[in-house]
Design a protein around this motif. Structure first.
Motif, short mmCIF file in Angstrom:
data_model
loop_
_atom_site.label_atom_id
_atom_site.label_comp_id
_atom_site.label_asym_id
_atom_site.label_seq_id
_atom_site.Cartn_x
_atom_site.Cartn_y
_atom_site.Cartn_z
N GLN A 1 0.82 -1.20 0.00
CA GLN A 1 0.00 0.00 0.00
C GLN A 1 0.86 1.26 0.00
O GLN A 1 0.58 2.23 -0.70
CB GLN A 1 -0.94 0.00 1.21
N SER A 2 1.93 1.25 0.77
CA SER A 2 2.83 2.40 0.82
C SER A 2 3.53 2.60 -0.51
O SER A 2 3.77 3.73 -0.94
CB SER A 2 3.87 2.21 1.94
N LEU A 3 3.85 1.49 -1.19
CA LEU A 3 4.48 1.59 -2.50
C LEU A 3 3.52 2.20 -3.52
O LEU A 3 3.92 3.02 -4.36
CB LEU A 3 4.95 0.21 -2.97
N CYS A 4 2.25 1.82 -3.43
CA CYS A 4 1.22 2.44 -4.29
C CYS A 4 1.15 3.94 -4.04
O CYS A 4 1.10 4.74 -4.98
CB CYS A 4 -0.14 1.82 -4.01
N ASN A 5 1.15 4.32 -2.77
CA ASN A 5 1.08 5.74 -2.42
C ASN A 5 2.32 6.49 -2.89
O ASN A 5 2.23 7.65 -3.34
CB ASN A 5 0.92 5.91 -0.91
N ALA A 6 3.48 5.85 -2.78
CA ALA A 6 4.73 6.49 -3.18
C ALA A 6 4.74 6.81 -4.68
O ALA A 6 5.30 7.82 -5.12
CB ALA A 6 5.92 5.60 -2.81
N GLU A 7 4.11 5.95 -5.47
CA GLU A 7 4.05 6.19 -6.93
C GLU A 7 3.28 7.45 -7.26
O GLU A 7 3.46 8.03 -8.33
CB GLU A 7 3.40 5.00 -7.63
N LEU A 8 2.41 7.89 -6.36
CA LEU A 8 1.56 9.04 -6.62
C LEU A 8 2.17 10.36 -6.16
O LEU A 8 1.60 11.43 -6.39
CB LEU A 8 0.20 8.85 -5.93
N VAL A 9 3.34 10.31 -5.50
CA VAL A 9 3.93 11.52 -4.93
C VAL A 9 4.31 12.50 -6.04
O VAL A 9 3.93 13.67 -6.04
CB VAL A 9 5.16 11.17 -4.07
N CYS A 10 5.07 12.02 -7.01
CA CYS A 10 5.49 12.87 -8.13
C CYS A 10 6.12 11.98 -9.20
O CYS A 10 6.30 10.78 -9.00
CB CYS A 10 6.48 13.95 -7.69
N LYS A 11 6.47 12.58 -10.34
CA LYS A 11 7.02 11.80 -11.45
C LYS A 11 8.37 11.19 -11.09
O LYS A 11 8.70 10.09 -11.53
CB LYS A 11 7.16 12.68 -12.69
N GLN A 12 9.16 11.93 -10.30
CA GLN A 12 10.48 11.40 -9.93
C GLN A 12 10.34 10.14 -9.08
O GLN A 12 11.10 9.18 -9.25
CB GLN A 12 11.28 12.46 -9.15
#
Length: 480
Positions: free
Chosen positions: A95-106
């Motif tokens: 779940q955290s990895l999914c959220n991390a993908e949404l932070v920004c393009k980098q």
């Protein structure tokens, strides 16, 4: 807020409103503060904060957040240190990895380029036994143990992770609801009916029969591929490893067979009555008998086996024995469980509580689970001898049981196999409701033996059958 206060608040956000006098005096102040120790500086700041208004504290708090917040992924990328960001992101759950993908393009690029969904799956397979077992069963190891050019896309692994979770959820639900696919081996022993013992792996099922033989079966074709003959009584117990099959019989002997060829390699003649159970662990073999004794043997090779010690103390037939590097645990018709030292073979303690004889037990990781003629299953602490829980539900003698970290599987003379929630049973605060997860009724006579893994139960019975109960079917996920 008054107009004056609002004006002052806006000034806090605009450094251009600061006077020249402030610039000069603040510079002098910083020079003075800079000469103080860290502790003195912190104490001064605390005092300043204590004299500040809520509005001022709110602005200071916002400023501190911006100072403390760091986009470590982007910073690492800019400084060619993306491997450090990868090491940090590898600790995230799904779940955290999914959220991390949404932070920004980098962040998304760092996750995609480093294959973090594939690596998350690798971590689960490495650390979680059920994941590892499922990947082997489904043939999925090829997706994670492959060359770079053979790896799938980032999107594939992300979707694949969710698929694995859904399959595991459905398998657990199959166990909970008693939903399975059944395969049957009919042993066809004519008048001498009964399969007393078995052990299995992916390639074979090895069974001991009432007709004095050991039969090896193909679990896919459900056909007998080899028969070992030599005992002159029913084969009551057996265990195999990569090299040998060791069997015990009502003829009072223990025989050692070459597992590849079926050749009889050795015969141990010591006990004066039926050999009821045996347990092999590395190069030590422990045997128990109807003659009330237990024997401990050292195995140098299949043809070189020596008696280390005979253990005497039970007042009736010793029906079952198991051991590890610390304890030997035995169960007897005298209603007791006895614990012995593996290293010295000295007697240590007796566990009492069953109202009638003990027919079966398993021992591992300081936990003993036993079943008996009083129709109950009991859980014990091997170190203290305390009875932790009594499970009731069978209507006749509990003849066999096994447990892992999640479940206890028991079989009884009532013809039923029950699945119990082990974790709930070990929770002293839990009620008896829900301890028995499901009851399986396909055998038409006494159940003699059960073995199981994460996906199936294999059982044998006086009805002359071996049943394979498969809980791993997930076809419903893909037929919707």
């Amino acid at each position: 807020m008054s107009d004056e206060k609002a004006l002052n608040s806006s000034h806090l956000e605009d450094s251009s409103c600061l006077s020249a006098k402030f610039e000069d005096e603040s510079r002098q102040c910083f020079e003075l503060i800079g000469a103080w120790s860290d502790r003195e500086q912190i104490e001064f700041i605390k005092q300043c904060l204590g004299k500040s208004s809520l509005d001022q504290l709110s602005h200071i708090y916002a400023h501190l957040l911006s100072l403390l917040r760091r986009d470590f992924v982007s910073l690492c990328s800019e400084r060619s240190l993306l491997h450090i960001a990868e090491e940090i992101l590898l600790h995230l759950d799904a779940q955290s990895l999914c959220n991390a993908e949404l932070v920004c393009k980098q962040w998304q690029a760092a996750i995609v380029e480093n294959g973090l969904w594939r690596k998350l799956i690798e971590r689960e397979v490495r650390n979680v036994l059920l994941w590892k077992s499922l990947f082997k069963k489904r043939g999925w190891m090829k997706y994670i143990r492959c060359d770079i050019e053979e790896r799938k896309t980032h999107h594939f692994y992300k979707i694949f992770y969710r698929q694995v979770l859904r399959e595991i959820e459905l398998i657990n639900d199959n166990w909970a609801t008693g939903r399975y696919k059944l395969k049957k081996i009919q042993c066809q022993n004519n008048a001498q009916r009964g399969v007393y013992c078995l052990q299995y792996d992916d390639e074979k099922i090895v069974s001991g029969l009432r007709d004095n033989t050991i039969k090896i079966w193909d679990p896919i074709q459900l056909e007998c591929v080899k028969t070992l003959a030599g005992h002159t009584g029913s084969v009551l117990c057996l265990q195999y490893n990569d090299e040998v099959i060791i069997s015990g019989s009502s003829d009072a002997t223990v025989r050692i067979w070459d597992i590849a060829t079926g050749e009889l390699l050795n015969t141990l003649v010591h006990h004066t009555e039926a050999v009821l159970h045996l347990h092999l662990n590395k190069n030590v073999l422990v045997i128990c008998s109807k003659d009330r004794s237990i024997t401990v043997w050292n195995i140098n090779s299949p043809t070189s086996i020596s008696l280390r010690r005979a253990l005497v103390g039970h007042r009736a037939a010793v029906n079952v024995v198991e051991f590890d590097s610390t304890y030997i645990v035995s169960g007897s018709g005298d209603r007791t469980i006895k614990v012995w030292s593996t290293s010295t073979c000295d007697f240590l303690r007796t566990l009492s509580g069953h109202r009638r004889g003990i027919a079966c037990l398993q021992y591992r990781d300081k936990l003993i689970v036993s079943g008996g003629s009083d129709n109950t299953i009991r859980l014990w602490d091997v170190e203290t001898g305390d009875c932790l829980r009594i499970l009731e539900g069978h209507e006749d003698l509990v003849r066999c049981l096994r447990f892992d970290g999640e479940r206890i599987i028991s079989g009884a003379y009532d013809g039923k196999i029950k699945v119990w929630n082990l974790k709930m049973a070990l929770d002293g605060s839990s009620s008896t409701d829900g301890l028995c997860v499901t009851t399986l009724m396909e055998h038409t006579a006494r159940v003699f033996r059960v073995q199981f893994d994460d996906f199936q139960i294999v059982s044998s019975s006086h009805d002359d059958t071996i049943l394979i109960w498969d809980f791993s079917d997930c076809s419903s996920l893909y037929n919707r």
